[in-house]
Design a protein around this motif. Sequence first.
Motif: not given
Lengths: 123, 294
Positions: B244-259
Amino acid sequence: MHEYSVCLALMEQVERVAREHGAGRVERIVLKIGPLSGVEAPLLQHAWPLVAAGTLAADAELVTETAPVVVRCTQCGAESEAAPNRLLCGQCGDFRTRLVSGDEMLLASLELARIDEVKASCV
Amino acid sequence: MCDTCGCNITSGNRHLLRPGGRLERSGDGRAAVSVLQGLLSENDHQAGHNRSHFDAHGVLAVNLMSSPGAGKTRLLEATIGALGGEFAMAVVEGDLETENDAERIRAHGVEAVQIATGSACHLDAHMVHDALHRLDLTGLDILFIENVGNLVCPASFDLGQHRNITLLSVPEGDDKPAKYPVMFRAADLVLLTKTDLLPYLTDFDPGRAERCLRELASESPLLALSPATGEGLDGWLAWLRDEVAAQRERVAQGLSARPDIQPEGAALHLREPRGSALPAAPGRGGAAATAGGD
């Protein structure tokens, strides 16, 4: 079972590509299916006629090519063939490898007949 | 994925692109057209939209996969019980029939949308998209997608999730990863569930289960737990908090992640993101971070 879904997706792509090239008939469809793709080529072959019936690809030959499972070791850098459930480096035996080939699920190419040729052959 | 940037080209099919070009004429006037597009590109396109939708709402989307009866719903009930005061969660449930699982989740005060797939053995990106019309993501921290119980087909369909979790329950046997390599290769985290049964099912060797997983070239963590006794839940909850923390950080930076497990083509697909790519997610080697709106 999900091979039928895959065939439906394939049909959409085949029809789109045929349209883009003004083709009236699809003669040959070549797929690239790796052992780790999660799709079984024989099941695709069984499902395909159900999906293709009545379409411009109804008489197309469906060819499925396979690719070997090949891994590249992130530790020693060697590339080696591997079994689908044993992706270890063939050189040093380490498990930290990346898959280089073997999980493809691709529509590789199509052979198309143009509309005018189809009409000519129908006369 | 994408049919323009070459992200589908791997060393296994590169030769198909060589001479002849995109539109090669064969001798009898037929046109040979090289396509080289993933068979599920339509699904992948929709999955990309789903992922953007999750990112726009700052939600972490987690896809749970396992055989039927491995304990996915039971795990979610225990998770809701433990984290209900900490995170806002919702669940998308996939089953062939019944609302049973969704009702179990709702009984814990968490919103659940049931997808009844009929005879379909997996969820796909379009089904999840339709379910999202019935779910308000505003204010959510985690969306769990409980896939149809099946160790085969769900592994082939991207839903737009950020992480894949595969459950292996003790009664299933310790060689499951060797038998279902596509599924276990797709897992960012493997959960060994029903460990309270280990004293009774003495032929199950957790060490062997882990060896089978490593032989798939997977570096994903394997956590053992039992929602029935609470044993091992802390590790799972810590993993979720980190994600959850990593996703918040990504979202704040305009990044996303996939499996993380992606064909080599996905690596070619990585482009310079807006800002810098995040380091690997906790516990993972080299989780892919891509620019949003993929």
